[in-house]
Design a protein around this motif. Sequence first.
Motif, PDB file in Angstrom:
ATOM      1  N   LYS A  14     123.910 -10.594 110.894  1.00 33.35           N
ATOM      2  CA  LYS A  14     123.660 -11.563 109.816  1.00 33.35           C
ATOM      3  C   LYS A  14     123.408 -12.953 110.397  1.00 33.35           C
ATOM      4  CE  LYS A  14     126.834  -9.262 106.851  1.00 33.35           C
ATOM      5  NZ  LYS A  14     128.183  -9.392 106.307  1.00 33.35           N
ATOM      6  N   LYS A  15     124.135 -13.280 111.454  1.00 34.46           N
ATOM      7  CA  LYS A  15     123.929 -14.578 112.107  1.00 34.46           C
ATOM      8  C   LYS A  15     122.538 -14.637 112.732  1.00 34.46           C
ATOM      9  CE  LYS A  15     126.058 -17.514 112.835  1.00 34.46           C
ATOM     10  NZ  LYS A  15     126.046 -18.771 112.048  1.00 34.46           N
ATOM     11  N   ILE A  16     122.079 -13.510 113.271  1.00 39.07           N
ATOM     12  CA  ILE A  16     120.757 -13.486 113.901  1.00 39.07           C
ATOM     13  C   ILE A  16     119.668 -13.671 112.837  1.00 39.07           C
ATOM     14  CG2 ILE A  16     119.128 -11.951 115.101  1.00 39.07           C
ATOM     15  CD1 ILE A  16     121.651 -11.085 116.804  1.00 39.07           C
ATOM     16  N   ILE A  17     119.890 -13.105 111.661  1.00 38.43           N
ATOM     17  CA  ILE A  17     118.941 -13.329 110.554  1.00 38.43           C
ATOM     18  C   ILE A  17     118.941 -14.810 110.185  1.00 38.43           C
ATOM     19  CG2 ILE A  17     118.445 -12.830 108.130  1.00 38.43           C
ATOM     20  CD1 ILE A  17     119.824 -10.085 108.640  1.00 38.43           C
ATOM     21  N   MET A  18     120.129 -15.380 110.125  1.00 41.92           N
ATOM     22  CA  MET A  18     120.283 -16.813 109.817  1.00 41.92           C
ATOM     23  C   MET A  18     119.496 -17.661 110.809  1.00 41.92           C
ATOM     24  SD  MET A  18     122.114 -17.573 107.334  1.00 41.92           S
ATOM     25  CE  MET A  18     121.847 -19.166 106.628  1.00 41.92           C
ATOM     26  N   ALA A  19     119.653 -17.329 112.086  1.00 36.43           N
ATOM     27  CA  ALA A  19     119.014 -18.111 113.152  1.00 36.43           C
ATOM     28  C   ALA A  19     117.493 -17.936 113.109  1.00 36.43           C
ATOM     29  CB  ALA A  19     119.559 -17.663 114.504  1.00 36.43           C
ATOM     30  N   THR A  20     117.045 -16.687 112.936  1.00 38.40           N
ATOM     31  CA  THR A  20     115.596 -16.424 112.936  1.00 38.40           C
ATOM     32  C   THR A  20     114.929 -17.135 111.770  1.00 38.40           C
ATOM     33  OG1 THR A  20     116.175 -14.244 113.769  1.00 38.40           O
ATOM     34  CG2 THR A  20     113.894 -14.563 113.075  1.00 38.40           C
ATOM     35  N   THR A  21     115.485 -16.954 110.560  1.00 34.01           N
ATOM     36  CA  THR A  21     114.871 -17.597 109.388  1.00 34.01           C
ATOM     37  C   THR A  21     114.947 -19.119 109.537  1.00 34.01           C
ATOM     38  OG1 THR A  21     116.970 -17.316 108.236  1.00 34.01           O
ATOM     39  CG2 THR A  21     115.256 -15.710 107.749  1.00 34.01           C
ATOM     40  N   GLY A  22     116.053 -19.620 110.065  1.00 39.47           N
ATOM     41  CA  GLY A  22     116.217 -21.064 110.255  1.00 39.47           C
ATOM     42  C   GLY A  22     115.142 -21.630 111.163  1.00 39.47           C
ATOM     43  N   LEU A  23     114.892 -20.951 112.275  1.00 38.54           N
ATOM     44  CA  LEU A  23     113.892 -21.457 113.228  1.00 38.54           C
ATOM     45  C   LEU A  23     112.480 -21.349 112.647  1.00 38.54           C
ATOM     46  CD1 LEU A  23     115.193 -20.255 116.711  1.00 38.54           C
ATOM     47  CD2 LEU A  23     115.357 -22.515 115.673  1.00 38.54           C
ATOM     48  N   LEU A  24     112.229 -20.298 111.855  1.00 36.52           N
ATOM     49  CA  LEU A  24     110.913 -20.184 111.205  1.00 36.52           C
ATOM     50  C   LEU A  24     110.712 -21.347 110.237  1.00 36.52           C
ATOM     51  CD1 LEU A  24     110.729 -16.328 110.535  1.00 36.52           C
ATOM     52  CD2 LEU A  24     109.307 -17.663 112.101  1.00 36.52           C
ATOM     53  N   LEU A  25     111.775 -21.692 109.502  1.00 37.74           N
ATOM     54  CA  LEU A  25     111.686 -22.824 108.568  1.00 37.74           C
ATOM     55  C   LEU A  25     111.470 -24.129 109.339  1.00 37.74           C
ATOM     56  CD1 LEU A  25     114.475 -21.861 106.012  1.00 37.74           C
ATOM     57  CD2 LEU A  25     112.009 -21.729 105.675  1.00 37.74           C
ATOM     58  N   ALA A  68     108.526 -18.482 101.051  1.00 41.82           N
ATOM     59  CA  ALA A  68     109.510 -18.285  99.984  1.00 41.82           C
ATOM     60  C   ALA A  68     110.491 -17.179 100.374  1.00 41.82           C
ATOM     61  CB  ALA A  68     108.816 -17.947  98.678  1.00 41.82           C
ATOM     62  N   LEU A  69     109.943 -16.105 100.975  1.00 41.47           N
ATOM     63  CA  LEU A  69     110.804 -14.993 101.380  1.00 41.47           C
ATOM     64  C   LEU A  69     111.778 -15.423 102.486  1.00 41.47           C
ATOM     65  CD1 LEU A  69     108.358 -11.942 101.404  1.00 41.47           C
ATOM     66  CD2 LEU A  69     110.314 -12.303  99.895  1.00 41.47           C
ATOM     67  N   ILE A  70     111.253 -16.224 103.424  1.00 48.18           N
ATOM     68  CA  ILE A  70     112.117 -16.705 104.521  1.00 48.18           C
ATOM     69  C   ILE A  70     113.240 -17.578 103.955  1.00 48.18           C
ATOM     70  CG2 ILE A  70     112.181 -18.093 106.633  1.00 48.18           C
ATOM     71  CD1 ILE A  70     109.220 -17.254 107.052  1.00 48.18           C
ATOM     72  N   PHE A  71     112.856 -18.478 103.034  1.00 47.77           N
ATOM     73  CA  PHE A  71     113.860 -19.322 102.379  1.00 47.77           C
ATOM     74  C   PHE A  71     114.917 -18.459 101.691  1.00 47.77           C
ATOM     75  CE2 PHE A  71     111.451 -23.395 102.485  1.00 47.77           C
ATOM     76  CZ  PHE A  71     112.522 -24.215 102.786  1.00 47.77           C
ATOM     77  N   LEU A  72     114.430 -17.476 100.935  1.00 46.36           N
ATOM     78  CA  LEU A  72     115.325 -16.615 100.165  1.00 46.36           C
ATOM     79  C   LEU A  72     116.304 -15.880 101.084  1.00 46.36           C
ATOM     80  CD1 LEU A  72     115.134 -16.313  97.095  1.00 46.36           C
ATOM     81  CD2 LEU A  72     114.180 -14.037  97.465  1.00 46.36           C
ATOM     82  N   PHE A  73     115.770 -15.343 102.187  1.00 43.26           N
ATOM     83  CA  PHE A  73     116.610 -14.650 103.164  1.00 43.26           C
ATOM     84  C   PHE A  73     117.659 -15.595 103.729  1.00 43.26           C
ATOM     85  CE2 PHE A  73     114.223 -10.773 103.364  1.00 43.26           C
ATOM     86  CZ  PHE A  73     115.054  -9.899 104.015  1.00 43.26           C
ATOM     87  N   HIS A  74     117.198 -16.803 104.085  1.00 44.31           N
ATOM     88  CA  HIS A  74     118.087 -17.789 104.704  1.00 44.31           C
ATOM     89  C   HIS A  74     119.224 -18.143 103.737  1.00 44.31           C
ATOM     90  CE1 HIS A  74     118.805 -20.751 107.881  1.00 44.31           C
ATOM     91  NE2 HIS A  74     119.011 -21.698 106.964  1.00 44.31           N
ATOM     92  N   ILE A  75     118.870 -18.349 102.475  1.00 41.03           N
ATOM     93  CA  ILE A  75     119.856 -18.792 101.481  1.00 41.03           C
ATOM     94  C   ILE A  75     120.797 -17.645 101.095  1.00 41.03           C
ATOM     95  CG2 ILE A  75     120.138 -19.634  99.118  1.00 41.03           C
ATOM     96  CD1 ILE A  75     117.379 -21.121  99.643  1.00 41.03           C
ATOM     97  N   LEU A  76     120.209 -16.492 100.746  1.00 38.61           N
ATOM     98  CA  LEU A  76     121.052 -15.364 100.309  1.00 38.61           C
ATOM     99  C   LEU A  76     121.962 -14.895 101.438  1.00 38.61           C
ATOM    100  CD1 LEU A  76     118.581 -13.276  98.119  1.00 38.61           C
ATOM    101  CD2 LEU A  76     120.380 -14.838  97.371  1.00 38.61           C
ATOM    102  N   ASN A  77     121.400 -14.868 102.644  1.00 36.39           N
ATOM    103  CA  ASN A  77     122.181 -14.456 103.799  1.00 36.39           C
ATOM    104  C   ASN A  77     123.355 -15.416 104.046  1.00 36.39           C
ATOM    105  OD1 ASN A  77     122.350 -12.513 105.962  1.00 36.39           O
ATOM    106  ND2 ASN A  77     121.890 -14.209 107.322  1.00 36.39           N
TER     107      ASN A  77
END
Lengths: 222, 246
Positions: A14-25, A68-77
């Motif tokens: 879950k942290k890796i998803i957080m980091a990946t989406t964060g860096l994409l943003l 939008a999907l990246i944002f959603l993943f980042h927020i929901l995660n």
Amino acid sequence: MNWFFRFMNSSVGKKIIMATTGLLLCSFLIIHLFGNLFLYGGPELFNTYVERLASVKPLIRVIEVLLALIFLFHILNSLWLTLGNRKANPVKYDVNRTRDNSSFFSRYMGITGSIIFIFLAVHLSTFWYKFQIDHEGGQFYRIVTGNTVGFNNPYITGLYILAMILLGFHLRHGFQSAFQTFGIRYNKYGKLIEAIAVLFWFAIPLGFVLIPIYFGLLKGGF
Amino acid sequence: MQVFLKVWRQADAKSEGQFVTYTVENVTEDMSFFEMLDMLNNQLVLKGEEPIAFDHDCREGICGTCGLFINGRAHGPLRGITTCQLHMRSFNDGDSIVVEPWRAEAFPVIKDLIVDRTAFDRIMSAGGYISVNTGGVPDANTIPVPKPKADEAFDAAACIGCGACVATCKNSSAMLFVAAKVSHLALLPQGQVERKQRALNLIAAMDMEGFGACTNTGACEIECPKEISLVHIARLNREFLKASLI
């Protein structure tokens, strides 16, 4: 696919998803700021730039959906992680001197993130909506600098500046934290990551903050 | 000197606890924090009251048994020490000192200041070891280990499993503990055989025990009595990523 769900469900996954989406943003911030800089070139240049973008609309739409999907993943995660973390730590200490062992930025990621999210909602319902649907025949520059949703509206300018400062706070911890999560913060790339981090938590938010200051406070003088 | 203690008292795991205040007199600066508590407990016993229960064993900072949250810090205000290494010279006459047990869902309070840390034992039994056939003791240096690697592995191996990392973490995450175990063995040749499975199993066990996720605040590194670095958490993340995806 079993391994994939196990990975996604684990705390580190879950942290890796957080980091990946964060860096994409983060990478989106560069593109967005680059576009904003056209404002300094005056109405003609800025309007032409926006119209150029409009000519590749299908591509823009695809990017918007991805974003939008990246944002959603980042927020929901982050919500998912926060709920788990609350469950892991239900009883608080009577006295807890967190200031002695961790930075302010690292402890308030949820709060800075939430205010940035409120800003994002306002930003989309004002600028984005106006640019897409109600742009008065291509008067993009006037929308940005005007007094309805533009920087001559003190509320818009105030929220914008606050959100960008908090974005800086968010990235002060978030950017380097992402590399820590990937496990590459403390090696030969450490110094480079630290340098790029300054770009993201200081230079880019400053670049965004200067726009409402210049077009609202200095030029507009509401 | 005289200190005012505010101590968490709880009869057993099922009871509700509360803070009780005590005034401790004739404290000298040469006393350890535990000797001060021992003195208070003697007085409580003489008065026919229940002494304060707290964990301790070696009292020289190596066993990892002790652990109190003192004035908002795990193991008290100093860095790089366990609670038993804290002395009253770190406090002033007339100080108020709040003493709490480790707080984490995975570390339930058993009595007063004692918590149940068997969650750590269960994590260890999920893979915090190497499997070897026992037999005669091999000669020294039959397996060469480069000195820098040995040093780094030793830094991780210094973990005494006291739980200060969990206690101080705002998410009650056990990442520094698990990182120390995974890092220690991943750096050594003997740890290679079970390297991947170890990273996966220890993380799974950690999640199952109800510890939180790491937010990289770095509080654990500051409070760790053995000063185990976040470098090891980075390595744990890398090990887990490699073991999961490759």
